[in-house]
Enzyme design. Structure first.
Site, PDB file in Angstrom:
ATOM      1  N   GLU A 279     -59.040   7.518 -24.200  1.00 35.50           N
ATOM      2  CA  GLU A 279     -59.637   8.504 -24.767  1.00 35.50           C
ATOM      3  C   GLU A 279     -60.925   8.086 -25.821  1.00 35.50           C
ATOM      4  O   GLU A 279     -60.883   8.069 -26.850  1.00 35.50           O
ATOM      5  CB  GLU A 279     -58.750   9.234 -25.837  1.00 35.50           C
ATOM      6  CG  GLU A 279     -57.898  10.096 -25.043  1.00 35.50           C
ATOM      7  CD  GLU A 279     -56.876  10.912 -25.903  1.00 35.50           C
ATOM      8  OE1 GLU A 279     -56.812  10.674 -26.916  1.00 35.50           O
ATOM      9  OE2 GLU A 279     -56.185  11.932 -25.232  1.00 35.50           O
TER      10      GLU A 279
ATOM     11  N   GLU B   5     -53.051  12.271 -18.626  1.00 32.90           N
ATOM     12  CA  GLU B   5     -51.708  12.826 -19.820  1.00 32.90           C
ATOM     13  C   GLU B   5     -52.027  14.450 -19.673  1.00 32.90           C
ATOM     14  O   GLU B   5     -52.994  14.896 -19.565  1.00 32.90           O
ATOM     15  CB  GLU B   5     -52.491  12.281 -21.114  1.00 32.90           C
ATOM     16  CG  GLU B   5     -52.060  10.818 -21.451  1.00 32.90           C
ATOM     17  CD  GLU B   5     -52.730  10.425 -22.850  1.00 32.90           C
ATOM     18  OE1 GLU B   5     -52.762  11.210 -23.851  1.00 32.90           O
ATOM     19  OE2 GLU B   5     -53.186   9.299 -22.914  1.00 32.90           O
TER      20      GLU B   5
HETATM   21  C1  BGP Z   1     -53.269  11.390 -26.621  1.00 29.04           C
HETATM   22  C2  BGP Z   1     -53.198   9.968 -26.738  1.00 29.04           C
HETATM   23  C3  BGP Z   1     -51.774   9.424 -26.426  1.00 29.04           C
HETATM   24  C4  BGP Z   1     -50.919  10.490 -26.874  1.00 29.04           C
HETATM   25  C5  BGP Z   1     -51.067  11.903 -26.753  1.00 29.04           C
HETATM   26  C6  BGP Z   1     -50.147  12.877 -27.426  1.00 29.04           C
HETATM   27  O1  BGP Z   1     -54.551  11.895 -27.506  1.00 29.04           O
HETATM   28  O2  BGP Z   1     -53.852   9.284 -25.726  1.00 29.04           O
HETATM   29  O3  BGP Z   1     -51.834   8.106 -27.109  1.00 29.04           O
HETATM   30  O4  BGP Z   1     -50.035   9.996 -28.170  1.00 29.04           O
HETATM   31  O5  BGP Z   1     -52.496  12.082 -26.978  1.00 29.04           O
HETATM   32  O6  BGP Z   1     -50.642  12.991 -28.826  1.00 29.04           O
HETATM   33  P1  BGP Z   1     -49.316  12.797 -29.939  1.00 29.04           P
HETATM   34  O7  BGP Z   1     -48.483  11.583 -29.613  1.00 29.04           O
HETATM   35  O8  BGP Z   1     -50.452  12.949 -31.164  1.00 29.04           O
HETATM   36  O9  BGP Z   1     -48.523  14.020 -29.696  1.00 29.04           O
END
Ligand code: BGP
Length: 490
Positions: A198, A387
């Site tokens: 990201e 993701e």
């Molecule tokens: C993305 C990231 C991850 C992950 C995911 C979910 O932005 O790359 O590292 O954590 O989001 O977000 P969260 O963990 O805040 O629910």
């Protein structure tokens, strides 16, 4: 029709949220190790010491620490990355579970501070390298192809404390040294790589994305340039080390819709989307887009690119594009609409047509089809959705079972949308790795109970629990999805 025969079904994690073992076997402290636990209502903080010896904790998002701050971990603070899901001691069991689901790939990240504890050493830490040897060997034993993110929300704080991390161009050389060490060591074991997780998060989260303790626009622009050059160098280096290597970028795809058909909203939407496209444009096309250069000029940001740097960007374009996709939001040019949105502003204006998760993330499978089309049309490169998923609170029944039908529904609808993008629109999609395939710590809140996994990990928000693993209903469902190459989604 449908998913290609060699479609890379799998799951994704990141070292900082999953590995634990934060100071094991010579590992150094990374930016995420200094982030405290928060909640949906209580923001995460970053800890540091000032030259007068006082210790402080400031907001992680929008961090703007005073000059002289030295970042680290201090007594009395709760840091969720330190234990996380303790993959460090459970990797064999976890990878076996992934194998049981039939994973073709496993997206994970190497923790830079296991390899170079302070970030700027000349020699790599052998114990760190040996750990990932064991992990990759376990993957291959289970028939799983690793997909490795080189930097996922963790920069060695040694680099921040020394010269401000990515704000300083010397960090590029440190990163290249790290890429060389892991590229050479894991040649033949890893062929799919991602540079920065990201990367576009840098625009609003300097600490998370780059260990930059500032929100000064000039510093953010400098850090962005240095990461983009480092990414291009990593692509070239990994290709040199092994021509079989395929290197992608990774952006957090914040898809926006105009809140209304008012042209002012449409224009606002285009301009806000550019915040996320900017990084991808450079990584995929090899040069800075005109809109960004104009924005810098307008805002008095100094930006220069030497001939050599321009050449590096041009020769370091990625082989494929990857992104995270969780939700969509809306963009509005109307100050009244913006004022009504209150706390949702990190993501944008909410969409009345969509439902949201318990954490306020709006669920939009059609948006994924739109996202795939925007991306494919813009870059004409193969795509991976690395993701996606639903963060939710799971209930463990008396018999230990976990009926996470909400998660199955979410994933099913998104897989259908990917299939439509392939079958109806002709998008070239290589793989799908849902986020947090085994429960892990949330990046935005630091909570453990915002769970994404097919596998439950018995650790709670206060760090209690035994860390035991158990299969949720979605585990058996996803196994069938993979077995049938996405044909049986019920
Ligand atoms: C993305 C990231 C991850 C992950 C995911 C979910 O932005 O790359 O590292 O954590 O989001 O977000 P969260 O963990 O805040 O629910």
């Amino acid at each position: 029709m449908g998913f290609r025969k060699d479609f890379l079904w799998g799951g994704a994690t990141a070292a900082n949220q999953y590995e634990g073992g934060w100071n094991a076997d010579g590992k150094g402290v990374s930016s995420s190790d200094c982030c405290t636990r928060g909640s949906r209502t209580e923001p995460r903080k970053v800890t540091y010491r000032m030259p007068d010896g006082t210790v402080h904790a400031d907001l992680m998002f929008g961090l703007d620490a005073p000059e002289g701050a030295q970042f680290g971990c201090f007594k009395g603070y709760d840091y969720p990355s330190h234990q996380a899901s303790d993959f460090y001691h459970h990797y064999e069991e976890d990878i076996a579970l992934m194998g049981e689901m039939g994973f073709k790939t496993y997206r994970m990240s190497i923790n830079w501070t296991r390899i170079f504890p302070l970030g700027y050493e000349e020699e790599a830490n052998e114990e760190g390298l040996a750990f990932y040897d064991r992990v990759f060997d376990a993957c291959h034993k289970a028939g799983i192809e690793p997909l490795v993110t080189l930097s996922h929300y963790e920069t060695p704080v040694g680099l921040t404390n020394k010269w401000g991390a990515w704000v300083d161009a010397r960090t590029i050389d440190c990163f290249v040294r790290y890429v060389k060490a892991v590229g050479e060591r894991y040649k033949g074991k890893v062929t799919y790589w991602l540079t920065f997780n990201e990367i576009n998060c840098l625009s609003f989260g300097g600490w998370m994305a780059a260990g930059v303790p500032s929100k000064d626009p000039q510093k953010i622009a400098d850090a962005a340039k240095h990461q983009l050059i480092a990414s291009a160098k990593a692509v070239q280096l990994l290709h040199e080390i092994d021509p079989e290597n395929k290197v992608g970028n990774m952006i957090g795809y914040g898809v926006l819709y105009p809140h209304t058909c008012n042209p002012a909203d449409v224009l606002k939407c285009w301009s806000e989307m550019n915040d996320c496209y900017f990084f991808c444009d450079v990584q995929a096309r090899g040069y800075y887009p005109a809109y960004k250069l104009k924005e810098y000029e307008k805002n008095g940001i100094c930006f220069e690119l030497s001939e050599e740097e321009a050449e590096t960007l041009k020769n370091g374009t990625v082989d494929f594009i990857s992104f995270s996709y969780y939700m969509t939001n809306c963009a509005s040019a109307d100050p009244k609409v913006l004022a009504d949105q209150g706390g949702n502003m990190l993501f944008g204006v909410s969409n009345p047509y969509l439902k949201a998760s318990d954490w306020g993330w709006q669920i939009d499978p059609t948006g994924l089809r739109i996202a795939l089309n925007y991306m494919y049309d813009r870059y004409q490169k193969p795509l991976m959705v690395v993701e996606n998923g639903l963060g939710a609170q799971d209930v463990v029944e008396a018999d230990g079972s976990i009926h996470d039908t909400y998660r199955i529904d979410y994933l099913r609808d998104h897989i259908k949308a990917m299939k439509e993008a392939i079958d109806e629109d002709g998008v070239e999609l290589w793989g799908y790795t849902p986020w947090g395939c085994i429960d892990l710590v949330s990046a935005s809140t630091g909570e453990m109970h915002k769970r994404y996994g097919f596998v439950y990990v018995d650790y709670q928000d206060d760090g209690t629990g035994e860390g035991a693993r158990s299969r949720k209903d979605s585990f058996y469902w996803y196994k069938k999805v993979i077995e049938t190459n996405g044909e049986d989604l019920f």
